[in-house]
Design a protein around this motif. Structure first.
Motif, short mmCIF file in Angstrom:
data_model
loop_
_atom_site.label_atom_id
_atom_site.label_comp_id
_atom_site.label_asym_id
_atom_site.label_seq_id
_atom_site.Cartn_x
_atom_site.Cartn_y
_atom_site.Cartn_z
N GLY A 157 0.82 -1.22 -0.06
CA GLY A 157 0.00 -0.14 -0.10
C GLY A 157 0.70 1.28 0.04
N SER A 158 2.04 1.31 0.78
CA SER A 158 2.90 2.23 0.83
C SER A 158 3.37 2.71 -0.60
CB SER A 158 4.07 1.94 1.90
OG SER A 158 4.72 3.33 2.21
N ALA A 159 3.74 1.66 -1.40
CA ALA A 159 4.30 1.81 -2.84
C ALA A 159 3.29 2.52 -3.64
CB ALA A 159 4.97 0.54 -3.31
N LYS A 160 1.91 2.26 -3.59
CA LYS A 160 1.03 2.87 -4.25
C LYS A 160 0.86 4.32 -3.87
CE LYS A 160 -1.52 -1.25 -5.50
NZ LYS A 160 -2.76 -2.09 -5.47
N CYS A 161 0.94 4.42 -2.73
CA CYS A 161 0.55 5.96 -2.10
C CYS A 161 1.73 6.58 -2.26
CB CYS A 161 0.28 5.59 -0.59
SG CYS A 161 0.01 7.59 -0.02
N GLU A 162 3.00 6.13 -2.26
CA GLU A 162 4.16 7.13 -2.70
C GLU A 162 4.33 7.44 -4.05
OE1 GLU A 162 8.14 5.71 -0.66
OE2 GLU A 162 6.75 4.42 0.28
N ALA A 163 3.77 6.43 -4.84
CA ALA A 163 3.77 6.98 -6.27
C ALA A 163 2.62 8.06 -6.79
CB ALA A 163 3.50 5.67 -7.10
N ALA A 164 1.56 8.02 -5.75
CA ALA A 164 0.76 9.02 -5.91
C ALA A 164 1.06 10.57 -5.42
CB ALA A 164 -0.70 8.84 -5.24
N LEU A 165 2.01 10.21 -4.39
CA LEU A 165 2.67 11.41 -3.83
C LEU A 165 3.82 11.95 -4.88
CD1 LEU A 165 3.46 10.36 -0.05
CD2 LEU A 165 1.46 11.41 -1.02
N GLU A 166 4.49 11.27 -5.41
CA GLU A 166 5.62 11.68 -6.39
C GLU A 166 4.97 12.27 -7.26
OE1 GLU A 166 8.18 8.66 -7.65
OE2 GLU A 166 9.08 9.68 -9.18
N TYR A 167 3.99 11.59 -7.97
CA TYR A 167 3.10 12.18 -9.19
C TYR A 167 2.68 13.60 -8.81
CZ TYR A 167 -0.42 12.97 -12.66
OH TYR A 167 -1.09 13.62 -13.72
N GLN A 168 2.08 13.93 -7.77
CA GLN A 168 1.42 15.41 -7.49
C GLN A 168 2.69 16.46 -7.45
OE1 GLN A 168 -1.72 15.49 -4.24
NE2 GLN A 168 -0.93 13.70 -4.05
N LYS A 169 3.82 15.80 -6.89
CA LYS A 169 5.06 16.75 -6.97
C LYS A 169 5.29 16.96 -8.41
CE LYS A 169 9.66 17.60 -5.39
NZ LYS A 169 10.55 17.46 -4.26
N THR A 170 5.48 15.93 -9.27
CA THR A 170 5.64 16.32 -10.70
C THR A 170 4.70 17.29 -11.49
OG1 THR A 170 6.35 14.05 -10.70
CG2 THR A 170 6.10 15.27 -12.66
N VAL A 171 3.49 16.98 -11.12
CA VAL A 171 2.32 17.98 -11.53
C VAL A 171 2.44 19.39 -11.34
CG1 VAL A 171 0.04 18.52 -11.69
CG2 VAL A 171 0.59 16.17 -11.65
N LEU A 172 2.75 19.51 -9.94
CA LEU A 172 3.21 21.06 -9.44
C LEU A 172 4.48 21.80 -10.06
CD1 LEU A 172 2.33 20.25 -5.57
CD2 LEU A 172 1.08 21.97 -7.00
N TYR A 173 5.45 21.14 -10.13
CA TYR A 173 6.51 21.56 -10.74
C TYR A 173 6.45 22.00 -12.15
CZ TYR A 173 11.38 22.16 -12.21
OH TYR A 173 12.39 22.63 -12.74
N ASN A 174 5.59 21.18 -12.89
CA ASN A 174 5.54 21.26 -14.24
C ASN A 174 4.73 22.64 -14.31
OD1 ASN A 174 7.32 19.61 -15.77
ND2 ASN A 174 6.18 17.81 -14.65
N TYR A 175 3.53 22.58 -13.72
CA TYR A 175 2.64 23.38 -14.05
C TYR A 175 2.97 25.01 -13.47
CZ TYR A 175 -1.54 26.38 -13.28
OH TYR A 175 -2.36 27.72 -13.53
N TYR A 176 3.83 24.92 -12.47
CA TYR A 176 4.42 26.37 -11.92
C TYR A 176 5.57 26.58 -12.97
CZ TYR A 176 0.49 26.55 -8.75
OH TYR A 176 -0.69 26.75 -8.03
N LYS A 177 6.08 25.77 -13.34
CA LYS A 177 7.33 26.12 -14.12
C LYS A 177 6.74 26.54 -15.42
CE LYS A 177 11.26 23.65 -16.63
NZ LYS A 177 10.79 23.72 -18.16
#
Lengths: 416, 416
Positions: free
Chosen positions: B80-100
């Motif tokens: 469960g942790s691995a699935k959740c961590e992938a979702a956390l990483e994805y959100q960071k990526t989305v934020l970086y790219n949108y604000y860039k």
């Protein structure tokens, strides 16, 4: 002392990372080249015009690389072009990251609902999907177009010996999720029923249901699946998706997959045969009827511009009618036939979403006319393409008269 | 021959790119280190626990790097942790790219509406914004908290000699866009009026208007601005945003900015003083009243678990009450006080969105109770965090009884 060791360790890590970058760049280079040759070996198109040929732009690293100086996509409107190009690049980045996340750990995909008909927009969607799967290192092991050629057994056989955790079903993106085109939706429901435990990933779709019964059937099937993930490509579809499937299925808002192909100005290297192409849809989706000859003749002849009215729905390039042609060949050939069709004119007036999309990627100044109540183009435009509403680049208007006036105005101001 | 030259050119390009990577890595290393030292020089927190200290994880390259083997964030629930961590990483990526994309070409920012009050969630939002601006190479030249300390002249002075095209106003993200907290909205409207031609970028917000008058006022001001871009952090807010501002302003759907900070398990290195923290909001936003002592006493004493009921709203760390403290110091100190507050317990029951968010990033197993009709947590969860609904990781339920039962069940199954 421990401080010194700490600093040294950091430098070793940095050098290691740098070495990794070098290796990665070589691997990326090698992969793209071999894939692009392979993908086009049996097609009519030359590999030099393929999306993969600009290998550096489809490598994941390029998403973050500062873009080098290059000619504006819309040459006579450089400032507007730069804003629009940033929006195009952003959409590609969003798509890459979303599907990298969705296909995490996946090695094999089955493409469900390949568009085996002459609509060039749907073929462009297929080519975008193909390119993205390739960049993610995913092998397409099965494709079917409709319930006629789909077979549970054949799909099952294509997965023989493969760990189900490494497999995903990929639902074709586009405008056919819902009951506007019920045959497509029936196929997807069948696959969801037949493979309840294999991850299903949807490429970005418009969502539109007229019949509540059909919606309820779909919801029942989709919610019964263990891991079915939906993607809407515009804000209205996303809102409908939230209402319909928001409690049962994962749903994201991502751009149309064709933007994954990125800008391809080199596809405009065609002999131009007319000044203005009026691409008016003949299927009357959303009740639209455009292409009033009299109107165009009077306006354009006064401005000394040639035009022709046509659609890309009813004809196929010769290679796509070859009974031996694979889906991949047909998809690619139709896509290139579509871009060539657009590239044979200098400017465009159109009422199809993908005429808008591909004109942006090719750098053809254009105006979209939308009178349909569905607002498919307008909703897409508001969601992702506001920055492409620029003089000399593109606009969305609600009548053919306005579209003509806008083109003539841009022409007069030397913006196109 | 031309083929040979072509190939050689490619290799030169690759080597050039590799060299660039080395330089970039050095620069990234240098920047992060110097910034993190600078940012923390005058604060109570040690630099080793700062978000910037894990410099490699906030470099843009890391977004695409394959994650190295590491301990699961939720140690007893690795799958469960691995699935959740992938979702956390994805959100960071989305934020970086949108604000860039949003801050493309911007070098200087003014942060409007700094949260100068003890709410630890809003301080975490500030720290996320600070980190992101830093990673984008943007200097914060001005900050204000409210209409009391905002001054058009002071802001104007901070921009003296700077090309306006390189400047953006950044609106603080969080739950205060709308009329739940009208003072915050009044400040934003004033800034939009005072600087009609400077780009305004919103960090992700919830959108909620009760008063149609106030909505109309806001819409009038926002639509009159030449370049004001909004971001909603959950699907319901996005839908409201489309209805309210969809024709006049650019609007995106992006995750809460705190996810930009990424996982920080090292912040759990605190002495644990209680088994279960019940974080029950005391401001009763959305009419929620949790923290029934009797209920917890009977349930947890039977299971031999200690608990305490508290909120993070009413108290400040000592350094944040120092009249000499800068906004930056206060924001960081409150953020670390908030994470320390959470880290002093093994498990959490909470009704605040950012208790959910920070517990995920720290790796504290938790259950969120939401009885509010606003559904702030639930809407966020459905939009971005479905993959974090995992036994031993997190869940959202609609009563305190259910939350207690779930924790006890996880405990019994040795998942926490």
């Amino acid at each position: 002392m421990s401080q010194v060791i700490h600093v040294r360790t950091k430098y070793v890590l940095i050098l290691g990372a740098a070495l990794l970058s070098v290796v990665t760049l070589f691997v990326t280079y090698w992969n793209n080249d071999s894939l692009s040759l392979d993908g086009f070996r049996n097609t009519a198109s030359s590999s030099s015009s393929s999306p993969s040929s600009s290998s550096s732009s489809s490598s994941p690293f390029s998403v973050f690389s500062s873009s080098s100086k290059k000619e504006p996509l819309f040459k006579k409107a450089p400032i507007g072009s730069a804003k629009c190009e940033a929006a195009l690049e952003y959409q590609k980045t969003v798509l890459y990251n979303y599907y990298k996340h969705m296909f995490d750990g996946i090695k094999y995909a089955a493409i469900i609902n390949f568009p085996d008909y002459p609509n060039k927009g749907d073929s462009a969607i297929y080519v975008g999907e193909r390119e993205l799967l390739k960049d993610l290192g995913i092998e397409t092991v099965y494709m079917c177009a409709s319930l006629n050629d789909y077979s549970r057994e054949a799909l099952q056989n294509s997965l023989e010996g493969k760990d189900p955790k490494l497999v995903a079903m990929a639902f074709q993106g586009g405008g056919n999720f819902g009951d506007l085109y019920p045959d497509h939706q029936a196929l997807r429901m069948q696959v969801a029923r037949d493979f309840p435990d294999i991850r299903i990933v949807s490429f970005p779709q418009s969502i539109w249901f007229n019949s509540e019964d059909y919606l309820n059937q779909t919801r029942e099937v989709y919610s019964a699946h263990s891991d079915l993930r939906l993607a809407a490509r515009d804000r209205e579809s996303y809102g409908r998706g939230v209402n319909y499937f928001g409690l049962t299925n994962d749903l994201a808002l991502v751009p149309d997959i064709v933007f994954y192909l990125g800008p391809h100005p080199e596809l405009r290297n065609q002999e131009v045969t007319t000044d203005v192409l009026v691409l008016a849809r003949r299927d009357n989706e959303g009740g639209q009827k455009h292409g009033n000859e009299q109107l165009y003749t009077s306006q354009f002849s006064a401005a000394n511009l040639t035009y022709r009215i046509d659609d890309w729905l009813d004809w196929d390039p010769p290679s796509a009618t070859d009974p031996e042609a694979t889906f991949e060949q047909k998809g690619l050939d139709r896509y290139y036939a579509g871009t060539e069709f657009l590239a044979r004119s200098n400017y465009l007036i159109a009422d199809r979403l993908h005429a808008h999309v591909l004109s942006l990627l090719l750098g053809i100044p254009h105006v979209v006319v939308e009178t349909s109540k569905m607002g498919k183009v307008r909703q897409y435009h508001y969601t992702w393409l506001r920055d492409c509403t620029q003089p000399g680049v593109s606009a969305v208007v609600d009548s053919e008269e306005k579209a003509i006036q806008m083109l003539l105005e841009w022409k007069e101001k030397n913006l196109i």
